[in-house]
Each structure stands twice: as C-alpha cells, then as structure tokens.
Motif scaffolding. Sequence first.
Motif, PDB file in Angstrom:
ATOM      1  N   GLN A  50       0.753  -1.335   0.003  1.00 25.12           N
ATOM      2  CA  GLN A  50       0.014  -0.059  -0.023  1.00 25.12           C
ATOM      3  C   GLN A  50       0.939   1.373   0.009  1.00 25.12           C
ATOM      4  OE1 GLN A  50      -2.410  -0.708   3.305  1.00 25.12           O
ATOM      5  NE2 GLN A  50      -4.061  -2.202   2.232  1.00 25.12           N
ATOM      6  N   GLN A  53       2.321   1.536  -3.360  1.00 27.41           N
ATOM      7  CA  GLN A  53       1.283   2.152  -4.428  1.00 27.41           C
ATOM      8  C   GLN A  53       0.815   3.668  -4.194  1.00 27.41           C
ATOM      9  OE1 GLN A  53      -1.852  -0.529  -3.318  1.00 27.41           O
ATOM     10  NE2 GLN A  53      -1.615  -1.791  -5.041  1.00 27.41           N
ATOM     11  N   ARG A  54       0.901   3.926  -2.871  1.00 23.95           N
ATOM     12  CA  ARG A  54       0.780   5.519  -2.478  1.00 23.95           C
ATOM     13  C   ARG A  54       2.083   6.384  -3.209  1.00 23.95           C
ATOM     14  NH1 ARG A  54      -0.997   3.524   2.307  1.00 23.95           N
ATOM     15  NH2 ARG A  54       1.115   3.925   3.123  1.00 23.95           N
ATOM     16  N   SER A  55       3.232   6.007  -3.106  1.00 22.30           N
ATOM     17  CA  SER A  55       4.273   6.568  -3.558  1.00 22.30           C
ATOM     18  C   SER A  55       4.293   6.565  -5.088  1.00 22.30           C
ATOM     19  CB  SER A  55       5.548   6.082  -3.063  1.00 22.30           C
ATOM     20  OG  SER A  55       5.857   4.866  -3.749  1.00 22.30           O
ATOM     21  N   LEU A  56       3.751   5.683  -5.848  1.00 22.09           N
ATOM     22  CA  LEU A  56       3.847   5.863  -7.336  1.00 22.09           C
ATOM     23  C   LEU A  56       2.672   6.791  -7.753  1.00 22.09           C
ATOM     24  CD1 LEU A  56       3.969   2.063  -7.983  1.00 22.09           C
ATOM     25  CD2 LEU A  56       5.631   3.828  -8.565  1.00 22.09           C
ATOM     26  N   THR A  57       1.704   6.858  -6.947  1.00 19.41           N
ATOM     27  CA  THR A  57       0.478   7.663  -7.366  1.00 19.41           C
ATOM     28  C   THR A  57       0.682   9.054  -6.949  1.00 19.41           C
ATOM     29  OG1 THR A  57      -1.079   7.265  -5.191  1.00 19.41           O
ATOM     30  CG2 THR A  57      -1.251   5.823  -7.444  1.00 19.41           C
ATOM     31  N   ASP A  58       1.452   9.389  -5.887  1.00 14.07           N
ATOM     32  CA  ASP A  58       1.764  10.830  -5.533  1.00 14.07           C
ATOM     33  C   ASP A  58       2.855  11.331  -6.183  1.00 14.07           C
ATOM     34  OD1 ASP A  58      -0.063  10.111  -3.516  1.00 14.07           O
ATOM     35  OD2 ASP A  58       1.106   9.952  -1.703  1.00 14.07           O
ATOM     36  N   ASP A  59       3.971  10.454  -6.580  1.00 13.74           N
ATOM     37  CA  ASP A  59       4.988  11.002  -7.369  1.00 13.74           C
ATOM     38  C   ASP A  59       4.618  10.990  -8.866  1.00 13.74           C
ATOM     39  OD1 ASP A  59       6.445  11.305  -4.812  1.00 13.74           O
ATOM     40  OD2 ASP A  59       7.354   9.347  -5.036  1.00 13.74           O
ATOM     41  N   PRO A  60       5.131  12.353  -9.454  1.00 16.86           N
ATOM     42  CA  PRO A  60       4.973  12.255 -10.906  1.00 16.86           C
ATOM     43  C   PRO A  60       5.936  11.441 -11.359  1.00 16.86           C
ATOM     44  CG  PRO A  60       5.837  14.357 -10.070  1.00 16.86           C
ATOM     45  CD  PRO A  60       5.455  13.546  -8.677  1.00 16.86           C
ATOM     46  N   ALA A  61       5.694  10.977 -12.557  1.00 15.27           N
ATOM     47  CA  ALA A  61       6.577  10.224 -13.450  1.00 15.27           C
ATOM     48  C   ALA A  61       7.686  10.906 -13.967  1.00 15.27           C
ATOM     49  CB  ALA A  61       5.935   9.305 -14.695  1.00 15.27           C
TER      50      ALA A  61
END
Length: 101
Positions: A50, A53-61
């Motif tokens: 979890q 997943q949060r860090s992937l959705t929070d950080d822009p690519a």
Amino acid sequence: MAITTPGMTPGQLTTRDVSSLLPTQPEVAKAEAATTPSPCADDITQQGVQAAQRSLTDDPAPAIDVEKVNQMQTLLASPQFSIDADALASSMLEFFKTRGA
C-alpha cells in the motif's frame, strides 16, 4: 499489629500514597503492548504494498529523454559496444568481498 499514622484514620490514604498506586507511563505502555496483537507477515507485506502504491500515485513520473534512450539503444546494438563478462564478474565479486556482503 496495626500501623497507624497520626492524623489519619485506618484505611485512609494520602494523596502521595494514591499516586504511587497508579501505573507509571512505561507500565501503561507495556500493558497496551501486551494486549495489542502484533501484526503478522501478511499484514506487514500488505502495508508495504500500500505504501508503494501511494508513492507511485503521489510522485509524478520522471520525464523520459527519448533522444537519450535512442542513443543508448543504438550504442548497445552497435559492434563498438562490448562487455567483458569475466572482468565484470570479477569486479562484482571483488566489490561484494570488500563490503562484507
């Protein structure tokens, strides 16, 4: 044999005596830790997933430099670029031996 304190009736406690009967902060923490179940490995793994997943959705690519990628692909495909597998393996072994891994 009864012990009496001047100015007090039997069974009466002073304020100081009452506070000494209350649990201290470390005792309270121990009691809470004893009653709180420890998380199992699945719970810890789920929490890690979890958080990822949060860090992937929070950080822009990150921006991809397409030109640089194309240059690297061309270099890797060219005969000018070669890898000495034996030298690479020796270097990796030496790296991990000196690091104690």
